[in-house]
Design an enzyme around this catalytic site. Structure first.
Site, PDB file in Angstrom:
ATOM      1  N   LYS A   9      34.773  44.020  10.932  1.00 18.34           N
ATOM      2  CA  LYS A   9      34.503  45.323  11.539  1.00 18.34           C
ATOM      3  C   LYS A   9      35.419  46.351  10.876  1.00 18.34           C
ATOM      4  O   LYS A   9      36.285  45.989  10.076  1.00 18.34           O
ATOM      5  CB  LYS A   9      34.742  45.293  13.045  1.00 18.34           C
ATOM      6  CG  LYS A   9      36.118  44.761  13.455  1.00 18.34           C
ATOM      7  CD  LYS A   9      36.227  44.592  14.966  1.00 18.34           C
ATOM      8  CE  LYS A   9      35.528  43.339  15.434  1.00 18.34           C
ATOM      9  NZ  LYS A   9      34.421  43.582  16.321  1.00 18.34           N
ATOM     10  N   ARG A  10      35.209  47.603  11.208  1.00 17.45           N
ATOM     11  CA  ARG A  10      36.074  48.651  10.682  1.00 17.45           C
ATOM     12  C   ARG A  10      37.539  48.335  10.997  1.00 17.45           C
ATOM     13  O   ARG A  10      37.853  47.852  12.085  1.00 17.45           O
ATOM     14  CB  ARG A  10      35.666  49.986  11.316  1.00 17.45           C
ATOM     15  CG  ARG A  10      36.348  51.212  10.789  1.00 17.45           C
ATOM     16  CD  ARG A  10      35.542  52.460  11.183  1.00 17.45           C
ATOM     17  NE  ARG A  10      35.107  52.389  12.569  1.00 17.45           N
ATOM     18  CZ  ARG A  10      35.757  52.943  13.598  1.00 17.45           C
ATOM     19  NH1 ARG A  10      36.906  53.565  13.390  1.00 17.45           N
ATOM     20  NH2 ARG A  10      35.281  52.878  14.825  1.00 17.45           N
TER      21      ARG A  10
ATOM     22  N   LYS B 169      25.646  40.153  17.216  1.00 19.75           N
ATOM     23  CA  LYS B 169      25.066  39.480  16.052  1.00 19.75           C
ATOM     24  C   LYS B 169      25.612  38.059  15.917  1.00 19.75           C
ATOM     25  O   LYS B 169      24.859  37.111  15.660  1.00 19.75           O
ATOM     26  CB  LYS B 169      25.373  40.268  14.779  1.00 19.75           C
ATOM     27  CG  LYS B 169      24.755  41.659  14.724  1.00 19.75           C
ATOM     28  CD  LYS B 169      25.402  42.494  13.632  1.00 19.75           C
ATOM     29  CE  LYS B 169      25.021  43.964  13.796  1.00 19.75           C
ATOM     30  NZ  LYS B 169      25.869  44.847  12.993  1.00 19.75           N
TER      31      LYS B 169
ATOM     32  N   LYS C 167      41.123  47.922  17.288  1.00 16.14           N
ATOM     33  CA  LYS C 167      40.369  46.664  17.120  1.00 16.14           C
ATOM     34  C   LYS C 167      41.308  45.482  16.884  1.00 16.14           C
ATOM     35  O   LYS C 167      40.886  44.327  16.913  1.00 16.14           O
ATOM     36  CB  LYS C 167      39.367  46.813  15.977  1.00 16.14           C
ATOM     37  CG  LYS C 167      38.266  47.837  16.296  1.00 16.14           C
ATOM     38  CD  LYS C 167      37.292  47.998  15.142  1.00 16.14           C
ATOM     39  CE  LYS C 167      36.256  49.080  15.398  1.00 16.14           C
ATOM     40  NZ  LYS C 167      35.269  48.698  16.409  1.00 16.14           N
TER      41      LYS C 167
ATOM     42  N   HIS D 240      29.745  57.399  22.174  1.00 16.25           N
ATOM     43  CA  HIS D 240      30.083  56.089  21.596  1.00 16.25           C
ATOM     44  C   HIS D 240      31.575  55.803  21.566  1.00 16.25           C
ATOM     45  O   HIS D 240      31.984  54.833  20.931  1.00 16.25           O
ATOM     46  CB  HIS D 240      29.553  55.988  20.163  1.00 16.25           C
ATOM     47  CG  HIS D 240      28.085  55.749  20.061  1.00 16.25           C
ATOM     48  ND1 HIS D 240      27.514  54.504  20.191  1.00 16.25           N
ATOM     49  CD2 HIS D 240      27.065  56.613  19.841  1.00 16.25           C
ATOM     50  CE1 HIS D 240      26.196  54.608  20.048  1.00 16.25           C
ATOM     51  NE2 HIS D 240      25.905  55.872  19.836  1.00 16.25           N
TER      52      HIS D 240
ATOM     53  N   THR E  49      28.795  45.756  18.408  1.00 19.57           N
ATOM     54  CA  THR E  49      27.506  45.107  18.121  1.00 19.57           C
ATOM     55  C   THR E  49      27.693  43.882  17.236  1.00 19.57           C
ATOM     56  O   THR E  49      26.857  42.990  17.242  1.00 19.57           O
ATOM     57  CB  THR E  49      26.525  46.083  17.431  1.00 19.57           C
ATOM     58  OG1 THR E  49      27.156  46.671  16.289  1.00 19.57           O
ATOM     59  CG2 THR E  49      26.084  47.172  18.387  1.00 19.57           C
TER      60      THR E  49
END
Length: 832
Positions: free
Chosen positions: A567-568, A679, A573, A376, A675
């Site tokens: 998100k985290r 969504k 990111k 992952h 993901t």
């Protein structure tokens, strides 16, 4: 008549035969009253929604257990092959609403409660989020087991029953503060304790060579400190098909409650020390492993999951087949969700060789035919490494087995590439150096028959980069399985009004076959359909506004563009890039550059790992910038920045339907898949993103015209590395100069001098691996296009519809079908 004689003379009735439970309003009303009044001892004077929630959950659980038993018996009668999904996380969120949806009882349950004067929404809100995961990895695992049940595949999930979740995030003076997330403080009505399946797990001790009565020598692991792993089972219902699969979670307990002799001698603390030490293993999700104690606890968690789960599967096998393991590989498959459970490779060898007496070659053949590994991450630092010293002390027998696996593997590599010692060094499971390390991802690859990435780009980069040597040795092992999300929770459940509108338009087949959303595409050109779609989006945005008002005193214009990044919190990111753009918009407002302006509300949410100092500073930066912008009268409704405190699954169920724009802005080549992007797309949000992870496939599905692309490609990022100079970008861009000036002069930290110096230094550093500054101009230009598109509501709505209509590929039903067709080879089993 003697009791024994009485038993013999009377036929024994079947204890399992009972009338089928009703699924109508009356049945649920009676069940609720029974549990509320008798099991829980409440009455009409009780005002706590917790007890009403519990009574309703117990009523639903009864129906689940009824189908759970039928599923178990159907699998047993079919003697089918099974898969076991081993994951350190299962971020399942709340269970009640999902269970009602999948059982098809939302209407009768809601009506039964309404007649009793109870609003179902109040009970749903009373349920805590299950603290069994952190982020995307755990949420993916939860979506996977939902799809396995919906596809009626015999799959069991194995995880750990953490007493406390990662943490409950609060914000104090802009800083993240971690507080205990004791999600189990009131128990968990959705679980069944199964002490009869308790497993004993070994730690510490040492190994000895012993000779049996036949003169055969074998290794034994002795003087160990054992822990008991007690299973707690949670039902996983498929969608309206009678199938209920199992998620088995292990709780660590001591072999003895306490030392009675020490207790009687008055040493009370020591008497219960062993019990407390044992229970610590499953006390907290992901302990901070910045220190040695944290590392030990993390390794204990991983081994407990692997050992207890594999023992459980083997015990079940031996109970049905005895000591014959001939067909074990044909009937069982273990999917390792990321590198965390990779110790399973060595543990299965230990169980087969040491406990069940198989020869090494036979055991290794079984292991290599049953283990499958999902990677992952593309970040080398995120791959598990354990020091040989720690593993030799904590798991001495496992370390011996890993050494043996590596020695045999090195011989295999040497045969393939004679004399290539550099390649052998690169591929060795044992990494040499000042302190030898075990490369757990390499162990997983060597011991598995399948290795998959989770998006097309990710899988390609694994084969060309991180695992290139292994791909050259075993190209047939490597494959791609693009991630997905379950449409039951992430559209039908969290967005019921839109789901009902879609069903009214194209039928309800999309709930189990998301590709049917393609039928919506012609309606994107229907003005009446677009009008209704817009109205539903506005209702969801208002719901999100109301949710935020309940937690934050921020006025949000429901007509503004809702720009969402949840998100985290992590540097790759690039929440920092988002903040730089917000500061740029603020700078424009202050300069009076507001022609053709689009009002925007930027919502950012996520948790930073407790030991990740830079991520915590990013949260502080977000909140400080928000404090300035949201209180500046010159800004007003033109721009808002809101940090979504304590982001979690239940929060995403509100955020997702209300988002207009989905921020997927990671540095190209760093995000494995994502993901959240799926969504949000599924609920009609448009994506602004780089060519990273699953963004590439999202753009392919929806088309270039319905996706806001920006940024360097993965190839350009790599080409720039080594001669990247952020200052050159700053010198050439007046907008970027304005942003950096506001940051560097302390405009957002006037009373806290220097607190953002590390962030400023990081983005201006030529060695910044995330190349945030390099993508700024492209990002700002893409965001300007976003604002222009949003002003044309007819065009924006059309793009929104097409995003939902193009999301069919990103259902976990498709993902799991791919896993099954290519890796697991299971037969679907109808439940009798």
């Amino acid at each position: 008549m003697p009791y024994r004689q009485f038993k013999k003379s009377h036929p024994k009735p079947s204890i399992s035969k009972i009338a089928k439970l009703g699924m109508d309003k009356k049945s649920f009303t009676e069940a609720f009253k029974h549990y509320y009044l008798y099991r829980l001892g409440r009455d009409q004077h009780c005002r706590s929604p917790h007890y009403a929630y519990t009574a309703n959950a117990l009523s639903i659980c009864d129906r689940l257990i009824e189908r759970w038993k039928n599923t178990y018996n159907s699998y047993r009668e079919a003697d089918c092959k099974k898969a076991y999904y081993l994951s350190m996380e299962f971020l399942i969120g709340r269970s009640m609403s999902n269970a009602m949806l999948n059982l098809g009882v939302e209407d009768p349950v809601s009506k039964a409660l309404y007649d009793l004067g109870i609003e179902i929404e109040e009970l749903i809100d009373a349920e805590p989020d299950a603290g069994l995961g952190n982020g995307g990895l755990g949420r993916l695992a939860a979506c996977f087991i939902d799809s396995c049940a919906t596809l009626q595949l015999p799959v069991v999930g194995y995880g750990l029953r953490y007493e406390y979740g990662m943490f409950r995030q609060t914000i104090e003076n802009g800083y993240q503060v971690e507080k205990p997330d004791h999600w189990l403080k009131n128990g968990n009505v959705w679980e069944l304790e199964r002490p009869e399946y308790t497993q004993r797990v070994k730690f510490w001790g040492h190994t000895e060579i012993q000779t049996d009565e036949n003169g055969k020598s074998h290794t034994v692991w002795v003087n160990t400190h054992d822990i008991l792993a007690v299973p707690f089972d949670m039902p996983v219902p498929g969608y309206k098909n009678g199938t209920v699969n199992t998620l088995r979670l292990w709780k660590a307990t001591a072999t003895e409650e306490f030392d009675l002799e020490e207790f009687n001698a008055g040493d009370y603390a020591e008497a219960v020390a062993q019990k407390n030490t044992a229970e610590n293993i499953t006390m907290v999700l992901y302990p901070n492993d910045a220190n040695e104690n944290g590392k030990e606890l993390r390794l204990q968690q991983q081994y407990l999951l692997a050992s207890a789960s594999l023992q459980d599967v083997i015990d079940n096998w031996v109970g049905r087949h005895g000591a014959d393991f001939t067909d074990f590989a044909a009937k069982n498959c273990f999917q390792l969700n990321d590198t965390h459970p990779s110790i399973s490779v060595a543990e299965l060898m230990r169980l087969l060789v040491d406990i069940h007496g198989l020869e090494w070659e036979e055991a290794w053949k079984i292991t290599r035919q049953t283990m499958a590994y999902t990677n992952h991450t593309l970040l080398p630092e995120a791959l598990e490494r354990w020091s040989v010293n720690l593993m030799s002390r904590m798991l001495p027998r496992l370390m011996e087995i890993i050494f043996e696996i590596n020695a045999r593997f090195m011989a295999e590599v040497s045969t393939h590439w004679p004399g290539d010692f550099d390649r052998m060094r690169r591929m060795s499971i044992i990494e040499e150096g000042h302190e030898k390390q075990v490369r757990m991802a390499y162990l997983a690859i060597v011991g598995s028959y399948s290795v998959n990435g989770v998006a097309e780009l990710h899988s390609k980069l694994l084969q060309e980069g991180l695992f290139k040597d292994f791909y050259e040795l075993w190209p047939e092992k490597f494959n791609n399985k693009t991630n997905g999300v379950t449409p039951r929770r992430w559209l039908a459940g969290c967005n019921p009004d839109l789901a009902a509108f879609i069903t009214k338009t194209i039928g309800d087949g999309w709930i189990t076959d998301l590709s049917q959303l393609e039928k919506l595409k012609p309606y994107a050109d229907d003005a009446k359909f677009r009008k209704k779609w817009r109205e539903l989006k506005q209702l969801n945005k208002q719901r999100l506004v109301d949710y935020k008002k309940s937690e934050h005193d921020v006025d949000i214009d429901v007509n503004a563009l809702f720009d969402v990044q949840v998100k985290r919190i992590h540097e790759y990111k690039r929440q920092i890039l988002n903040v730089l753009h917000v500061i740029h918009l603020y700078d424009r407002i202050k300069r009076g550059d507001t022609d053709n302006w689009t009002n925007r509300c930027v919502l950012i949410g996520g948790k930073a790992a407790p030991g990740y100092a830079m991520a915590k500073k990013v949260i502080k930066l977000i909140n400080n910038v928000a404090e300035v912008i949201n209180n500046d009268p010159d800004v007003g409704d033109k721009l808002k920045l809101v940090f979504m405190e304590n982001y979690r699954v239940s929060a995403m169920e509100i955020i997702c339907p209300g988002a207009d724009l989905s921020e997927q802005i990671s540095t190209a080549g760093k995000e494995a898949s994502g993901t959240g992007n799926m969504k949000l797309m599924m609920n009609g949000a448009l994506t602004i993103g780089t060519l990273d992870g699953a963004n590439i496939e999202i753009r392919e599905e929806v088309g270039d015209d319905n996706f806001f692309l920006f940024g360097l490609t993965e190839e350009q990022v790599e080409a720039l590395r080594g001669h990247y100079n952020p200052q050159e970008y700053i010198d050439q861009d007046s907008d970027l100069q304005g942003v950096m000036r506001l940051l560097e002069c302390g405009h957002f930290n006037q009373f806290e001098p220097g607190i953002f110096d590390d962030i400023i230094a990081s983005v201006k550093s030529p060695s910044d691996p995330w190349m945030t500054i390099a993508d700024f101009r492209s990002y700002v230009d893409a965001q300007r296009k976003v604002g222009e598109a949003y002003q044309d509501q007819e065009r924006w709505t059309r793009m929104s519809i097409l995003n939902t209509a193009s999301s069919g590929k990103f259902s976990t039903d498709r993902t799991i079908s791919d896993y099954n067709n290519d890796i697991w080879k299971l037969d679907s089993v109808k439940v009798s």
